[in-house]
Design a protein around this motif. Sequence first.
Motif, PDB file in Angstrom:
ATOM      1  N   LYS A 155       1.186  -1.493  -0.332  1.00 53.30           N
ATOM      2  CA  LYS A 155      -0.332   0.291  -0.253  1.00 53.30           C
ATOM      3  C   LYS A 155       0.629   1.337   0.356  1.00 53.30           C
ATOM      4  CE  LYS A 155      -0.609  -0.876   4.971  1.00 53.30           C
ATOM      5  NZ  LYS A 155      -0.896  -1.130   5.878  1.00 53.30           N
ATOM      6  N   CYS A 156       0.317   2.442  -0.142  1.00 54.46           N
ATOM      7  CA  CYS A 156       0.859   3.646  -0.571  1.00 54.46           C
ATOM      8  C   CYS A 156       1.763   4.449   0.710  1.00 54.46           C
ATOM      9  CB  CYS A 156       0.019   4.516  -0.472  1.00 54.46           C
ATOM     10  SG  CYS A 156       0.772   6.316  -0.755  1.00 54.46           S
ATOM     11  N   LEU A 157       2.795   4.064   0.906  1.00 53.64           N
ATOM     12  CA  LEU A 157       3.662   4.563   2.832  1.00 53.64           C
ATOM     13  C   LEU A 157       3.162   5.365   3.416  1.00 53.64           C
ATOM     14  CD1 LEU A 157       7.825   4.209   1.407  1.00 53.64           C
ATOM     15  CD2 LEU A 157       6.360   3.223   2.330  1.00 53.64           C
ATOM     16  N   ASP A 158       2.489   6.781   2.522  1.00 48.48           N
ATOM     17  CA  ASP A 158       1.878   7.547   3.065  1.00 48.48           C
ATOM     18  C   ASP A 158       0.022   7.276   3.052  1.00 48.48           C
ATOM     19  OD1 ASP A 158       4.303   8.510   3.096  1.00 48.48           O
ATOM     20  OD2 ASP A 158       3.854  10.686   2.335  1.00 48.48           O
ATOM     21  N   CYS A 159      -0.068   7.300   2.950  1.00 45.82           N
ATOM     22  CA  CYS A 159      -2.299   7.458   2.847  1.00 45.82           C
ATOM     23  C   CYS A 159      -2.534   6.130   3.488  1.00 45.82           C
ATOM     24  CB  CYS A 159      -2.876   8.455   2.329  1.00 45.82           C
ATOM     25  SG  CYS A 159      -2.837   7.212  -0.187  1.00 45.82           S
ATOM     26  N   GLY A 160      -1.574   5.200   2.989  1.00 53.35           N
ATOM     27  CA  GLY A 160      -2.468   3.894   3.162  1.00 53.35           C
ATOM     28  C   GLY A 160      -3.005   3.022   2.282  1.00 53.35           C
ATOM     29  N   LEU A 179       4.281   4.266  -3.295  1.00 51.78           N
ATOM     30  CA  LEU A 179       3.024   5.731  -3.639  1.00 51.78           C
ATOM     31  C   LEU A 179       2.425   5.505  -4.179  1.00 51.78           C
ATOM     32  CD1 LEU A 179       5.839   8.643  -2.598  1.00 51.78           C
ATOM     33  CD2 LEU A 179       4.798   7.655  -0.882  1.00 51.78           C
ATOM     34  N   CYS A 180       0.949   6.853  -4.222  1.00 54.88           N
ATOM     35  CA  CYS A 180       0.429   6.682  -5.534  1.00 54.88           C
ATOM     36  C   CYS A 180      -0.182   7.731  -5.425  1.00 54.88           C
ATOM     37  CB  CYS A 180      -0.944   6.596  -4.309  1.00 54.88           C
ATOM     38  SG  CYS A 180      -1.599   8.718  -3.246  1.00 54.88           S
ATOM     39  N   ALA A 181      -0.327   8.225  -6.585  1.00 58.81           N
ATOM     40  CA  ALA A 181      -0.017   9.532  -7.421  1.00 58.81           C
ATOM     41  C   ALA A 181      -0.191  10.926  -6.593  1.00 58.81           C
ATOM     42  CB  ALA A 181      -0.551  10.132  -8.313  1.00 58.81           C
ATOM     43  N   VAL A 182      -1.166  10.786  -5.681  1.00 61.56           N
ATOM     44  CA  VAL A 182      -0.961  12.653  -5.156  1.00 61.56           C
ATOM     45  C   VAL A 182      -0.107  12.372  -3.517  1.00 61.56           C
ATOM     46  CG1 VAL A 182      -2.324  13.124  -3.329  1.00 61.56           C
ATOM     47  CG2 VAL A 182      -3.887  11.986  -5.553  1.00 61.56           C
ATOM     48  N   CYS A 183      -0.119  11.288  -2.733  1.00 60.78           N
ATOM     49  CA  CYS A 183       1.107  11.787  -2.244  1.00 60.78           C
ATOM     50  C   CYS A 183       2.973  11.548  -2.549  1.00 60.78           C
ATOM     51  CB  CYS A 183       1.323  10.445  -1.012  1.00 60.78           C
ATOM     52  SG  CYS A 183      -0.040  10.069  -0.058  1.00 60.78           S
ATOM     53  N   ALA A 184       2.605  11.211  -4.003  1.00 61.41           N
ATOM     54  CA  ALA A 184       4.338  11.014  -5.336  1.00 61.41           C
ATOM     55  C   ALA A 184       4.580  13.001  -5.347  1.00 61.41           C
ATOM     56  CB  ALA A 184       3.965  10.269  -5.611  1.00 61.41           C
TER      57      ALA A 184
HETATM   58 ZN   LIG Z   1      -0.707   7.838  -0.447  1.00 58.13          ZN
END
Ligand SMILES: [Zn+2]
Lengths: 254, 202
Positions: A155-160, A179-184
């Motif tokens: 899963k995304c390291l930041d938002c899960g 990371l997802c696109a938003v968190c990246a």
């Molecule tokens: Zn994320």
Amino acid sequence: MLYKTRAIVLRDYELAEQDKIIEVFSEKYGRVKLVAKGARRLKSRFAPTTQIISYIDILAYQSRKLDLDTLSECQLISLFPEIKKDLLKMVSAGYLAELTAKLTPLRDRNLAIFVLLLKSLSLLEKFSKDKLITLLRAFELKFLQLLGYGPALRKCLDCGKKLEALKTCHFSVEGGGLLCAVCAKDKKTTVISKGSIKTMLYLSHSKLDDIKNLWVGRNSLRELEILPSLYIPYHSEQLISGYKFLKQLIGNGA
Amino acid sequence: MYKVKSIENLISQLTKLPGIGRKSAQRLALFLVRSSKEEHQSLIQAIDQVSKKVKQCAICGNLTEDNPCSICQDEKRDRGIICVVEQPRDVIAIEKMGKFSGLYHVLGGVISPVKGIGPGEINIKGLLERIRKGKVREVLLATDPNPEGETTAMYISRILSPLEVEVTRLAIGLPAGGDLEFADDFTLSQAFEGRRKFTWSN
Ligand SMILES: [Zn+2]
Ligand SMILES: [Zn+2]
């Protein structure tokens, strides 16, 4: 103290006169350095048994003060002859040995790493060359996990947000995973296909033997290069020079 | 620590020598302190001469005072065969055996897969140039019979495979292990006589 253990020879160094130091990864004591007296003489009893990339059974004296033990007896279990006969296999095995020598602490027992290294060398001995790169990537992922810095990929390291829900996957070397696109956004990342992330997950968790039946596409093999080229040097703070030579050999179609 | 600064300095210089630990360095330093001025001068001179006169032969890479070295200049030696070795000390061992009459090429090191030493760090380019000039019919790979020597031999044989030159390897081979410089003359001459064709991959 006298001890007995099985071990894999990682590197060796010339010592005064005809002696040498061997650095091994042992079953019972982790990475250990030993003096092998007379091992550089052609007819020494240690010469054939203390060569790099060999599986041996040793009897040794542990030094009380120094980090340097003394080899007393040494029996060969396997020389990995198929690896030694082939340039690309030998350089691959050397790369695994370099990683193990540089990234594991001295005298720190780690049975899982010992088994991983032994199993990887045994497969390298048997595998055809087209499976070789996949085997190296699987070793890297499992090895990093065992040392505690494997990449987080589910899963995304930041938002899960879960991998399955992601449209684009970003890989962050510094963050240590997905990371997802938003968190990246505004972060230094590399876009990697979901297929490659899944391949990494598979290689991290499946048995090494299963690589036999796994087919990894060219694109994923190229994307997974981020592990040896950027991820490992960043997290280990070590330069792994064997990778450069290996890449050059593969590039030339060895 | 010695309180005499110059002795301490000499000890720390001696510890840089291979196989010399602090204890041996101390013993050597104290011996030198006790020896005569004349003995000091001749030792200083010997080091000074080596530092001023010895260089690498521009052709074969061996250590020499003349350039090209006496072996490369010797008209009686067979120019059709080049024996490739790791270090100058290997040339000394083979010359002492006295059964090889070709030329040498000294790599100045060895490819080490476990230490990440690649082909760019040893003198392979010079060897290629010598072979491209023609006249060489055989390249005899005499790197050590251990995994690093063998890897180096495999790499060189691969690089030479497009060229029209026969590649052979000393008949010591794996899994002997050990360093060539410690081979006795009998083993070495057998290894030269029994040399065989060599390929880099199976
Ligand atoms: Zn994320
Ligand atoms: Zn010369």
